[in-house]
Scaffold this motif. Structure first.
Motif, PDB file in Angstrom:
ATOM      1  N   GLY A   1      13.692  13.292 -14.163  1.00 27.33           N
ATOM      2  CA  GLY A   1      13.782  12.275 -13.226  1.00 27.33           C
ATOM      3  C   GLY A   1      14.887  12.040 -12.590  1.00 27.33           C
ATOM      4  O   GLY A   1      15.069  11.772 -11.291  1.00 27.33           O
ATOM      5  N   MET A   2      16.348  12.130 -13.223  1.00 26.27           N
ATOM      6  CA  MET A   2      17.391  12.220 -12.703  1.00 26.27           C
ATOM      7  C   MET A   2      17.722  13.142 -11.599  1.00 26.27           C
ATOM      8  O   MET A   2      18.187  12.676 -10.425  1.00 26.27           O
ATOM      9  N   LEU A   3      17.155  14.570 -11.865  1.00 24.79           N
ATOM     10  CA  LEU A   3      17.123  15.555 -10.890  1.00 24.79           C
ATOM     11  C   LEU A   3      16.431  15.066  -9.918  1.00 24.79           C
ATOM     12  O   LEU A   3      16.658  15.327  -8.466  1.00 24.79           O
ATOM     13  N   ALA A   4      15.135  14.532  -9.930  1.00 27.71           N
ATOM     14  CA  ALA A   4      14.159  14.218  -8.794  1.00 27.71           C
ATOM     15  C   ALA A   4      14.779  13.322  -7.799  1.00 27.71           C
ATOM     16  O   ALA A   4      14.719  13.525  -6.792  1.00 27.71           O
ATOM     17  N   VAL A   5      15.234  12.286  -8.280  1.00 25.25           N
ATOM     18  CA  VAL A   5      15.822  11.107  -7.550  1.00 25.25           C
ATOM     19  C   VAL A   5      17.026  11.529  -6.527  1.00 25.25           C
ATOM     20  O   VAL A   5      17.340  11.057  -5.711  1.00 25.25           O
ATOM     21  N   SER A   6      17.636  12.191  -7.603  1.00 21.58           N
ATOM     22  CA  SER A   6      18.898  12.873  -6.698  1.00 21.58           C
ATOM     23  C   SER A   6      18.825  14.022  -5.767  1.00 21.58           C
ATOM     24  O   SER A   6      19.319  13.969  -4.657  1.00 21.58           O
ATOM     25  N   ALA A   7      17.749  14.753  -5.948  1.00 21.54           N
ATOM     26  CA  ALA A   7      16.923  15.621  -4.924  1.00 21.54           C
ATOM     27  C   ALA A   7      16.746  15.011  -3.525  1.00 21.54           C
ATOM     28  O   ALA A   7      17.008  15.539  -2.469  1.00 21.54           O
ATOM     29  N   LEU A   8      16.350  13.758  -3.800  1.00 20.46           N
ATOM     30  CA  LEU A   8      15.931  12.981  -2.463  1.00 20.46           C
ATOM     31  C   LEU A   8      17.120  12.738  -1.415  1.00 20.46           C
ATOM     32  O   LEU A   8      17.197  12.497  -0.518  1.00 20.46           O
ATOM     33  N   ASP A   9      18.160  12.636  -2.199  1.00 21.63           N
ATOM     34  CA  ASP A   9      19.565  12.380  -1.306  1.00 21.63           C
ATOM     35  C   ASP A   9      20.522  13.871  -1.397  1.00 21.63           C
ATOM     36  O   ASP A   9      21.517  13.674  -0.907  1.00 21.63           O
ATOM     37  N   GLY A  10      19.731  15.060  -1.539  1.00 21.59           N
ATOM     38  CA  GLY A  10      20.242  16.308  -1.219  1.00 21.59           C
ATOM     39  C   GLY A  10      21.428  16.429  -2.349  1.00 21.59           C
ATOM     40  O   GLY A  10      22.439  17.260  -1.953  1.00 21.59           O
ATOM     41  N   LEU A  11      21.369  16.004  -3.426  1.00 19.47           N
ATOM     42  CA  LEU A  11      22.272  15.960  -4.645  1.00 19.47           C
ATOM     43  C   LEU A  11      21.652  16.687  -5.868  1.00 19.47           C
ATOM     44  O   LEU A  11      20.672  16.631  -6.236  1.00 19.47           O
ATOM     45  N   THR A  12      22.815  17.201  -6.569  1.00 23.66           N
ATOM     46  CA  THR A  12      22.405  17.607  -7.867  1.00 23.66           C
ATOM     47  C   THR A  12      23.368  17.332  -9.009  1.00 23.66           C
ATOM     48  O   THR A  12      24.462  17.519  -9.122  1.00 23.66           O
ATOM     49  N   PRO A  13      22.668  16.269  -9.786  1.00 25.14           N
ATOM     50  CA  PRO A  13      23.625  15.387 -10.830  1.00 25.14           C
ATOM     51  C   PRO A  13      24.163  16.419 -11.640  1.00 25.14           C
ATOM     52  O   PRO A  13      23.306  17.611 -12.106  1.00 25.14           O
ATOM     53  N   VAL A  14      25.334  16.260 -12.560  1.00 21.79           N
ATOM     54  CA  VAL A  14      25.556  17.081 -13.731  1.00 21.79           C
ATOM     55  C   VAL A  14      24.797  16.539 -15.065  1.00 21.79           C
ATOM     56  O   VAL A  14      24.591  15.189 -15.294  1.00 21.79           O
TER      57      VAL A  14
ATOM     58  N   PRO B   1       0.725  -1.228   0.081  1.00 25.73           N
ATOM     59  CA  PRO B   1      -0.011  -0.069   0.129  1.00 25.73           C
ATOM     60  C   PRO B   1       1.042   1.440   0.096  1.00 25.73           C
ATOM     61  O   PRO B   1       1.743   1.364   0.687  1.00 25.73           O
ATOM     62  N   PRO B   2       0.542   2.255  -0.853  1.00 24.97           N
ATOM     63  CA  PRO B   2       1.328   3.474  -1.061  1.00 24.97           C
ATOM     64  C   PRO B   2       1.171   4.257   0.473  1.00 24.97           C
ATOM     65  O   PRO B   2      -0.026   4.268   1.140  1.00 24.97           O
ATOM     66  N   PRO B   3       1.898   5.247   0.830  1.00 23.26           N
ATOM     67  CA  PRO B   3       1.625   6.237   1.962  1.00 23.26           C
ATOM     68  C   PRO B   3       0.543   6.987   1.593  1.00 23.26           C
ATOM     69  O   PRO B   3       0.025   7.207   0.466  1.00 23.26           O
ATOM     70  N   ALA B   4      -0.221   7.477   2.697  1.00 23.59           N
ATOM     71  CA  ALA B   4      -1.427   8.348   2.496  1.00 23.59           C
ATOM     72  C   ALA B   4      -1.344   9.586   1.944  1.00 23.59           C
ATOM     73  O   ALA B   4      -1.903  10.267   0.985  1.00 23.59           O
ATOM     74  N   LYS B   5       0.110  10.114   2.016  1.00 25.28           N
ATOM     75  CA  LYS B   5       0.478  11.165   1.183  1.00 25.28           C
ATOM     76  C   LYS B   5       2.015  11.290   1.239  1.00 25.28           C
ATOM     77  O   LYS B   5       2.856  10.463   2.019  1.00 25.28           O
ATOM     78  N   LEU B   6       2.494  11.735   0.136  1.00 29.37           N
ATOM     79  CA  LEU B   6       3.938  11.865  -0.003  1.00 29.37           C
ATOM     80  C   LEU B   6       4.521  13.597  -0.261  1.00 29.37           C
ATOM     81  O   LEU B   6       4.269  13.998  -1.413  1.00 29.37           O
ATOM     82  N   ASP B   7       4.637  14.003   0.716  1.00 24.17           N
ATOM     83  CA  ASP B   7       4.855  15.709   0.793  1.00 24.17           C
ATOM     84  C   ASP B   7       6.368  15.654   0.904  1.00 24.17           C
ATOM     85  O   ASP B   7       6.885  15.506   1.871  1.00 24.17           O
ATOM     86  N   ARG B   8       6.594  16.463  -0.430  1.00 24.84           N
ATOM     87  CA  ARG B   8       8.117  16.521  -0.612  1.00 24.84           C
ATOM     88  C   ARG B   8       8.427  18.201  -0.969  1.00 24.84           C
ATOM     89  O   ARG B   8       9.383  18.575  -1.456  1.00 24.84           O
ATOM     90  N   ARG B   9       7.412  19.064  -0.160  1.00 21.95           N
ATOM     91  CA  ARG B   9       7.646  20.282  -0.396  1.00 21.95           C
ATOM     92  C   ARG B   9       8.690  20.963   0.336  1.00 21.95           C
ATOM     93  O   ARG B   9       9.469  22.292  -0.239  1.00 21.95           O
ATOM     94  N   ASP B  10       9.392  20.272   1.186  1.00 21.64           N
ATOM     95  CA  ASP B  10      10.587  20.668   1.686  1.00 21.64           C
ATOM     96  C   ASP B  10      11.963  20.144   1.089  1.00 21.64           C
ATOM     97  O   ASP B  10      13.171  20.543   1.398  1.00 21.64           O
ATOM     98  N   ILE B  11      11.796  19.320   0.143  1.00 28.99           N
ATOM     99  CA  ILE B  11      12.941  19.083  -1.011  1.00 28.99           C
ATOM    100  C   ILE B  11      13.058  19.682  -1.827  1.00 28.99           C
ATOM    101  O   ILE B  11      12.191  20.283  -2.677  1.00 28.99           O
ATOM    102  N   ASP B  12      14.463  20.227  -2.121  1.00 26.73           N
ATOM    103  CA  ASP B  12      14.575  21.180  -3.139  1.00 26.73           C
ATOM    104  C   ASP B  12      15.019  20.376  -4.462  1.00 26.73           C
ATOM    105  O   ASP B  12      16.144  20.414  -5.236  1.00 26.73           O
ATOM    106  N   PHE B  13      13.897  20.066  -5.040  1.00 26.36           N
ATOM    107  CA  PHE B  13      13.940  19.473  -6.588  1.00 26.36           C
ATOM    108  C   PHE B  13      13.524  20.553  -7.424  1.00 26.36           C
ATOM    109  O   PHE B  13      12.290  21.215  -7.274  1.00 26.36           O
ATOM    110  N   GLN B  14      14.297  21.099  -8.467  1.00 24.69           N
ATOM    111  CA  GLN B  14      13.876  21.980  -9.394  1.00 24.69           C
ATOM    112  C   GLN B  14      13.881  21.853 -10.948  1.00 24.69           C
ATOM    113  O   GLN B  14      14.948  21.584 -11.155  1.00 24.69           O
ATOM    114  N   PRO B  15      12.914  21.514 -11.463  1.00 20.47           N
ATOM    115  CA  PRO B  15      12.920  21.026 -12.730  1.00 20.47           C
ATOM    116  C   PRO B  15      13.411  21.996 -13.652  1.00 20.47           C
ATOM    117  O   PRO B  15      13.501  22.904 -13.702  1.00 20.47           O
TER     118      PRO B  15
END
Length: 233
Positions: free
Chosen positions: A46-59, A13-27
């Motif tokens: 998508g590469m930027l998104a998954v990296s943002a979850l770890d606090g990283l910004t890929p080249v 079952p998925p989480p009731a909500k997935l609130d990522r407003r505090d994660i710095d993902f910048q498309p």
């Protein structure tokens, strides 16, 4: 195409909500404001998104994204040649990056393992939670292009069909029809309702890049995904 439907995370079952407003993902745009390269831009976001979850910004060099799109559709990497195309089939793009790699400016090309996801909000939500985002194809209509604020579908005529588009679903604040999610498209995070996603959704995929998030999946999942891609190729 390989499928993620038999993976253990797809049945959870998925989480009731997935609130990522505090994660710095910048498309970023990656040329999609002028070129029909949304399929390649969706992968790069998508590469930027998954990296943002770890606090990283890929080249990721912006110019490499339309260049990869040109490879996928078999045209020269020129503005005129790319602009003259009608977009790409998502499976073709996914297959190309998995078998040939997606050169984004890093030392090595990135190759994402991928599979289809069931077209329902439970599967999409669990894919976002497990893999960081869902890579989807949608059909856009005139009302979507004219609407400021949250995109919604309340059953009224959405107007003429405009075109197919590729977006990434990043987060959601609930799973009810009118609860909002945010999608990465055209260099921004756009709020939409789940009933909008349900009405527009055409195809859905999950992706995992070993180079970007090596700890995000179990060894068993990684091996099974790799076997799927080998069989597909």
């Amino acid at each position: 195409a390989p499928s993620l439907r038999d993976h253990h995370f797809a049945a959870m079952p998925p989480p009731a909500k997935l609130d990522r407003r505090d994660i710095d993902f910048q498309p970023r745009m990656f040329g999609n404001n002028v070129d029909p390269d949304c399929s390649a831009a969706g992968l790069a976001k998508g590469m930027l998104a998954v990296s943002a979850l770890d606090g990283l910004t890929p080249v990721i060099a912006d110019a490499m994204v339309p260049a990869f799109y040109a490879e996928c559709v078999g045209v020269a990497n020129t503005d005129a040649a790319i602009a003259a195309t009608d977009g790409a089939v998502l499976l073709d793009v996914l297959r190309h990056q998995a078998t040939q790699g997606f050169s984004v400016g890093q030392q090595v090309s990135l190759a994402g393992l991928f599979g289809t996801v069931a077209r329902n909000r439970t599967s999409l939500a669990q894919t976002m939670a497990a893999l960081g985002f869902a890579y989807i194809g949608v059909n856009l209509y005139d009302r979507d292009m004219q609407t400021a604020g949250t995109w919604d579908d309340d059953g009224r005529d959405p107007g003429p069909f405009i075109y197919g588009h590729c977006i990434d679903i990043w987060e959601y604040l609930g799973l009810a029809d009118t609860d909002t999610a945010r999608i990465a498209t055209w260099g921004q995070l756009q709020p939409v309702t789940w009933r909008w996603i349900d009405a527009r959704l055409d195809e859905a995929w999950g992706l995992f890049w070993r180079q970007l998030t090596p700890e995000r999946m179990t060894v068993e999942d990684d091996d099974r995904l790799a076997a799927m891609v080998r069989g597909m190729a």
